[in-house]
Each structure stands twice: as C-alpha cells, then as structure tokens.
Design a protein around this motif. Sequence first.
Motif, PDB file in Angstrom:
ATOM      1  N   UNK A  10      58.109   3.524  53.387  1.00  0.00           N
ATOM      2  CA  UNK A  10      57.356   2.473  54.087  1.00  0.00           C
ATOM      3  C   UNK A  10      57.528   2.597  55.594  1.00  0.00           C
ATOM      4  N   UNK A  11      58.745   2.954  56.028  1.00  0.00           N
ATOM      5  CA  UNK A  11      58.994   3.116  57.460  1.00  0.00           C
ATOM      6  C   UNK A  11      58.217   4.295  58.025  1.00  0.00           C
ATOM      7  N   UNK A  12      58.173   5.387  57.271  1.00  0.00           N
ATOM      8  CA  UNK A  12      57.428   6.569  57.708  1.00  0.00           C
ATOM      9  C   UNK A  12      55.938   6.251  57.834  1.00  0.00           C
ATOM     10  N   UNK A  13      55.424   5.486  56.887  1.00  0.00           N
ATOM     11  CA  UNK A  13      54.005   5.108  56.943  1.00  0.00           C
ATOM     12  C   UNK A  13      53.691   4.279  58.184  1.00  0.00           C
ATOM     13  N   UNK A  14      54.673   3.545  58.694  1.00  0.00           N
ATOM     14  CA  UNK A  14      54.473   2.717  59.890  1.00  0.00           C
ATOM     15  C   UNK A  14      54.632   3.510  61.185  1.00  0.00           C
ATOM     16  N   UNK A  15      55.295   4.677  61.090  1.00  0.00           N
ATOM     17  CA  UNK A  15      55.629   5.400  62.315  1.00  0.00           C
ATOM     18  C   UNK A  15      55.028   6.793  62.350  1.00  0.00           C
ATOM     19  N   UNK A  16      55.686   7.743  61.742  1.00  0.00           N
ATOM     20  CA  UNK A  16      55.242   9.136  61.846  1.00  0.00           C
ATOM     21  C   UNK A  16      55.774   9.947  60.676  1.00  0.00           C
ATOM     22  N   UNK A  17      55.154  11.054  60.410  1.00  0.00           N
ATOM     23  CA  UNK A  17      55.568  11.959  59.349  1.00  0.00           C
ATOM     24  C   UNK A  17      56.738  12.814  59.824  1.00  0.00           C
ATOM     25  N   UNK A  18      57.724  12.996  58.956  1.00  0.00           N
ATOM     26  CA  UNK A  18      58.867  13.844  59.272  1.00  0.00           C
ATOM     27  C   UNK A  18      58.638  15.241  58.719  1.00  0.00           C
ATOM     28  N   UNK A  19      59.381  16.204  59.256  1.00  0.00           N
ATOM     29  CA  UNK A  19      59.227  17.591  58.813  1.00  0.00           C
ATOM     30  C   UNK A  19      59.724  17.787  57.385  1.00  0.00           C
ATOM     31  N   UNK A  20      60.699  17.000  56.982  1.00  0.00           N
ATOM     32  CA  UNK A  20      61.197  17.108  55.606  1.00  0.00           C
ATOM     33  C   UNK A  20      61.898  15.823  55.219  1.00  0.00           C
ATOM     34  N   UNK A  21      61.857  15.521  53.930  1.00  0.00           N
ATOM     35  CA  UNK A  21      62.551  14.377  53.345  1.00  0.00           C
ATOM     36  C   UNK A  21      63.315  14.877  52.116  1.00  0.00           C
ATOM     37  N   UNK A  22      64.580  14.523  52.027  1.00  0.00           N
ATOM     38  CA  UNK A  22      65.413  14.919  50.893  1.00  0.00           C
ATOM     39  C   UNK A  22      65.960  13.657  50.246  1.00  0.00           C
ATOM     40  N   UNK A  23      65.912  13.607  48.934  1.00  0.00           N
ATOM     41  CA  UNK A  23      66.510  12.482  48.210  1.00  0.00           C
ATOM     42  C   UNK A  23      67.598  12.995  47.274  1.00  0.00           C
ATOM     43  N   UNK A  24      68.534  12.105  46.970  1.00  0.00           N
ATOM     44  CA  UNK A  24      69.657  12.489  46.121  1.00  0.00           C
ATOM     45  C   UNK A  24      70.048  11.328  45.227  1.00  0.00           C
ATOM     46  N   UNK A  25      70.652  11.658  44.095  1.00  0.00           N
ATOM     47  CA  UNK A  25      71.114  10.669  43.126  1.00  0.00           C
ATOM     48  C   UNK A  25      72.625  10.754  42.990  1.00  0.00           C
ATOM     49  N   UNK A  26      73.261   9.615  42.891  1.00  0.00           N
ATOM     50  CA  UNK A  26      74.711   9.589  42.759  1.00  0.00           C
ATOM     51  C   UNK A  26      75.168  10.356  41.523  1.00  0.00           C
ATOM     52  N   UNK A  27      74.408  10.249  40.449  1.00  0.00           N
ATOM     53  CA  UNK A  27      74.874  10.815  39.173  1.00  0.00           C
ATOM     54  C   UNK A  27      75.071  12.325  39.237  1.00  0.00           C
ATOM     55  N   UNK A  28      74.447  12.980  40.223  1.00  0.00           N
ATOM     56  CA  UNK A  28      74.604  14.426  40.342  1.00  0.00           C
ATOM     57  C   UNK A  28      76.036  14.830  40.661  1.00  0.00           C
ATOM     58  N   UNK A  29      76.823  13.905  41.210  1.00  0.00           N
ATOM     59  CA  UNK A  29      78.208  14.225  41.555  1.00  0.00           C
ATOM     60  C   UNK A  29      79.207  13.333  40.828  1.00  0.00           C
ATOM     61  N   UNK A  30      78.742  12.643  39.812  1.00  0.00           N
ATOM     62  CA  UNK A  30      79.640  11.833  38.995  1.00  0.00           C
ATOM     63  C   UNK A  30      80.050  12.607  37.744  1.00  0.00           C
ATOM     64  N   UNK A  31      81.252  12.369  37.253  1.00  0.00           N
ATOM     65  CA  UNK A  31      81.657  13.019  35.999  1.00  0.00           C
ATOM     66  C   UNK A  31      80.875  12.445  34.829  1.00  0.00           C
ATOM     67  N   UNK A  32      80.673  13.249  33.790  1.00  0.00           N
ATOM     68  CA  UNK A  32      79.953  12.761  32.604  1.00  0.00           C
ATOM     69  C   UNK A  32      80.755  11.669  31.903  1.00  0.00           C
ATOM     70  N   UNK A  33      82.058  11.805  31.906  1.00  0.00           N
ATOM     71  CA  UNK A  33      82.917  10.779  31.326  1.00  0.00           C
ATOM     72  C   UNK A  33      83.954  10.391  32.371  1.00  0.00           C
ATOM     73  N   UNK A  34      84.161   9.107  32.502  1.00  0.00           N
ATOM     74  CA  UNK A  34      85.122   8.645  33.489  1.00  0.00           C
ATOM     75  C   UNK A  34      85.699   7.305  33.071  1.00  0.00           C
ATOM     76  N   UNK A  35      86.957   7.068  33.455  1.00  0.00           N
ATOM     77  CA  UNK A  35      87.600   5.786  33.182  1.00  0.00           C
ATOM     78  C   UNK A  35      87.237   4.737  34.220  1.00  0.00           C
ATOM     79  N   UNK A  36      86.544   5.152  35.307  1.00  0.00           N
ATOM     80  CA  UNK A  36      86.219   4.231  36.372  1.00  0.00           C
ATOM     81  C   UNK A  36      85.022   3.365  36.023  1.00  0.00           C
ATOM     82  N   UNK A  37      85.045   2.149  36.474  1.00  0.00           N
ATOM     83  CA  UNK A  37      83.895   1.276  36.364  1.00  0.00           C
ATOM     84  C   UNK A  37      82.999   1.527  37.576  1.00  0.00           C
ATOM     85  N   UNK A  38      81.826   2.129  37.344  1.00  0.00           N
ATOM     86  CA  UNK A  38      80.949   2.492  38.438  1.00  0.00           C
ATOM     87  C   UNK A  38      80.208   1.274  38.983  1.00  0.00           C
ATOM     88  N   UNK A  39      80.026   1.189  40.305  1.00  0.00           N
ATOM     89  CA  UNK A  39      79.110   0.177  40.854  1.00  0.00           C
ATOM     90  C   UNK A  39      77.714   0.381  40.278  1.00  0.00           C
TER      91      UNK A  39
END
Length: 570
Positions: free
Chosen positions: A156-185
């Motif tokens: 939405x911010x880009x649509x109001x201003x200008x196009x960037x040369x590149x945009x990268x998105x990431x997901x937390x799960x890519x660096x989380x263990x498949x099994x963990x004892x931690x309670x994830x946010x």
Amino acid sequence: MKIQNYITISTITLFGGMKMVEKTRPYWPAQLPAELAYLQGEKPLFAYLEQHGKTKPSATAYIFYGAEITWGALLNYVNRFSNYLAGKGVKKGSCVALYLQNCPQYIIAHFAIQKLGGIVVPLNPMFKENELAYYLEEAPIEGIIAGSEGYPQVKKAIEKTRTLAFNVTTNFEDFLPQKSEWKFPEELILPKQTFTDTDDFYEILQTELPYEKNEDVNIWNDVGLMVFTSGTTGRPKGALLTYGNALFKTAATVQANGMSDQEILMASAPLCHIAGMVMGLNTPVYTGRPCVLFTRFDPLGTVEAIEKYAVSFWYSIAPMNWAILQLPGISERNLSSLKTNLATSFGVQITKELAENWRAVTKGCALYEASYGLSETHTCDTFMPKDKIKFGSCGIPIFETTIRIIDHETGKEQPAGKQGEIVVKSPGVFKGYLNRPDATAATLKDGWVHTGDIGYLDEDGYLFFLGRVKEMIKSSGYSIFPEDVEALLNLHPAIRQSAVIGVPDPVKGEVVKAFVVLHELQKDTLTAADLIQWAKETMAAYKYPRYIEIIYQLPATPSGKVLRKLLKEE
C-alpha cells in the motif's frame, strides 16, 4: 577529588592503531584498561562475521526458538543473499530497507547489504502504510526485505509513493525447527505466504551462489546505516552512521562491560532499534559468542531460555525484569548462570530495590543502567562501572568519549551538579541527517552532538539524565522535566509506571499532568485525588501533578520507550 565541568579520556590518536590514553577520571574502574582494543582490528563488522565463519564454522552463532545456526551457515547465507542483491544493482551507497521483526533473516540481510558497501535502513515492523510511505519519500530506498505478515502494508505504501527495484518477503517458519518445546508467538506460526510481486527470501538462499568478494569500504567515512530519528525537533530524519561508528560503539560496550570469551548472550529487544541492534546483532558478531534470539519479550520464555542455555549476559528494559519478578514460583527457578544484566529505565526505574530483588532471584546477577545514548551517536555513550554503581545515573562516559553540560540558551559550560543540555563528542558521532543541512547544522557543531537532552554531571563524572528540551514543562517560570516527576511518582508503592506531560494553564502557562499504571492489587483502592494529594505532599509546589489519570497501559515503542507525544495528542 573534584572534576572539571566536563569529563573525558584524552587520546593521542583517535582512529588509527593503538590509542595511547591518559586516565583523567577518578571513577574509571581500576580493573578496566584505559585504552580501547579491537578484537580483530579496525574493520567492518561483516568482516568479523566472515572470520568467525571461516575459523569456527561449526560453532553456534544464533539460537532461534530451538533452531541453531552456525557461523559457517550464517556466512554462507550472507554470501548468497549478497549475490542476489548485487544482481539487483545494490552497491556501495545503495539504501536497502529492512521491515522485519527479530529473526535470522534480519541478521543475514543486514550483513549482506553491508558486505556490498550498502546502507541498511531499519524500519519498525509496527509501521503502517502512511508511516512507510513517509520513509520511502524521505530516503532513496532501492529495495525492501519484509516479513510476509507486513508486506500488505508495504504494498500500500509503494502504491502511494514509487516502485522499488526489488521487494523480498520472508516467513518465520523457514528458520523455525519442525519440532520445538518453545511456545511460538502467534506471528511465527502463520502459514507461509508468497507474493507474485516479491522474491522469496528462503528460495534466494537455496538458489543463489555465494558472493565471495567484499566491497572495499572506508569504515570511518562510508555510511553503513541510516536510522530514522526525530532528533531534537520535527518529523523523523535519517541519521547517517558509518561502519566505524558501529564498530567503535560495539567494541567499547563489550570492553567497558567486561564481557568474557565464554558469554552466552540473549536478545529480545528489537533489532530495528539502535540499542537492540548493538546488543542483539553487533555484539554477537563482534565477539563471536552465541546469542539466543527472540522476536519479542516473553517473561516465561526468557526464564526458560536462561535455564536451558545457561545465558550469562542480557540486555533488557526495566519493565521486563519487573515482569519476570512477578512470575509465580520465580524464586524456585535456576537463573544462576546470568551474571550481567544491562537494562534501560523506561517507565519503570532501575532502583536499588529492583536490583537487589533481581540479584536475589538470580543468585547474584548485577542489574544496572545500560547507558545513555541516542541514534546520532550510535547510542552507548556511557557505561556503569560494576563496582561503583550509582542508581539514578547513566554511568560515566565510555572510551574516547567527552560529555559536557552547557546552558541551552548561551552555550556556556555548566559546573558539576548544575543541569543543562548534554553535548557529546566521540568516534561514534554520525555524519549528519540525510538531505537536512539545516537540521544537521543545528545538531552537529564542530564534531559535538547537541542532543536536546537535559542532564548534569556529578562531581565523580556520572551523568544524570533529566529529560529533553522539547519535553520540558514551563510552569510559572520553573523548568520541569518529565522524567524527574515520573521518578518521584514511581516511589509511591501503588504505582507501577508513570508518564508525565505538560498541559495548558491560563495562569501558570503549563501544569503537570500524569498518567499512571497501578499495581494489580491497588487498582480498586486508590483514586486520582489520593495520588494528587500524595504528590502534593512529596514534591515541590511547582512540580506536583495537578491532574492524574489512571490508565491500564502506557503507549510505548517496541523497545519500551514511553510515547509521551501520543498522550499529549489524546
């Protein structure tokens, strides 16, 4: 022994080689060397990371909710992401924004940008579209790396201003263990999202080849970080910080606080905030010590991490310590590995009582004020000597740093004990504000940063912070500093947190209004009138709050800093 009206360590050489330093401060710790020595010499922090990756590739660098990343893997990720960025045209001086919560991707992207000589632009992941649009208009940002949960705001911010040369998105799960004892946010367990107009961070790391070259940067002149800050006035401005600023402040903080080569670190303060960056990103990379990383603070999770990983060094915000002390059964937990706890007083002051309670629960850990600092100096301008703690103060100036107190109107230096504006000079001082020559000239004068903060130096050289010039309340000719009133209010046993602002008064000009958060057991037993009467009895007549509003929670930044401006707007 009396001191002069300013305090410093004099140096023969400033940036290059060994620093021949003469001690001039009576309270400089006897066990602390007078000169600053860099662990691997004067080079960018990404070069420190590279050396760790090559010399101890299998050693743990970061632990993210149970998932361990080694220095070798971290270096490999940085090199692969650098190759992607180079392919997008990122080079020396290119600005790339990070719109991420704490996660390994943040660390990878930060150093991948700097490996190419680029400029990291941290953006708070709580910003909404209009705020993001402002920063995209202010800075020549070429691309952005964002969490998938926040990318709709970016779009939405880009649509109001200008196009960037590149945009990268990431997901937390890519660096989380498949099994963990931690309670994830909750934000960590969102389903993986991809977008048609962005590149996926994890896929980049799988497909790109490592970029093996390093851009030749002049660490004391080339900018590696642009942090947006309001400075003393106005809307946020981009403070330009060099690679050397970051190295100097990290090295000085590590040495001043006596960090050993056996430390286990923990980080939960936002990496996008300058203090969180020093403690959670720069310090592990500089020292090569492992760091337990959380996206945000959780009292029970923090306790469990200290127990599981034998955490020895933690930077916190005072309300975090207070929250842990309220946990049921906390005295039975094993927190004895924790030896040093630097903290910042925001809302809750670090008092002798809080420190003693913390020492009792942890079986000996010292809790004390981390430092005084601001974005324009890459923070950490002071440190607290462990053996001579003064509660209520910010400690003494750190290596190669001079702090003076001047009269805000006349510029005249003030003697010990007399308040005035804090001005700072050190190798951590920024180069100026992006495209704001007038603001730069008003703040940066002959190498001195005029902070807009009010304080004083005592006769031992300890700095006491009282408030900001622009937040100062003028009542019947008297100057009232919010932090001063807040500290007094917080002495009331029923008050947990407080924030103070000035409100208009037809006779006095301004009077004090306070917003207070009460301890749970006191919420139904006290009224605002009771607290006003108590304040009237315990504060100077011009200072006590004429109005008090009891609220559930104070508005604050992710780092815990109370947002008085929101209280004033309301």
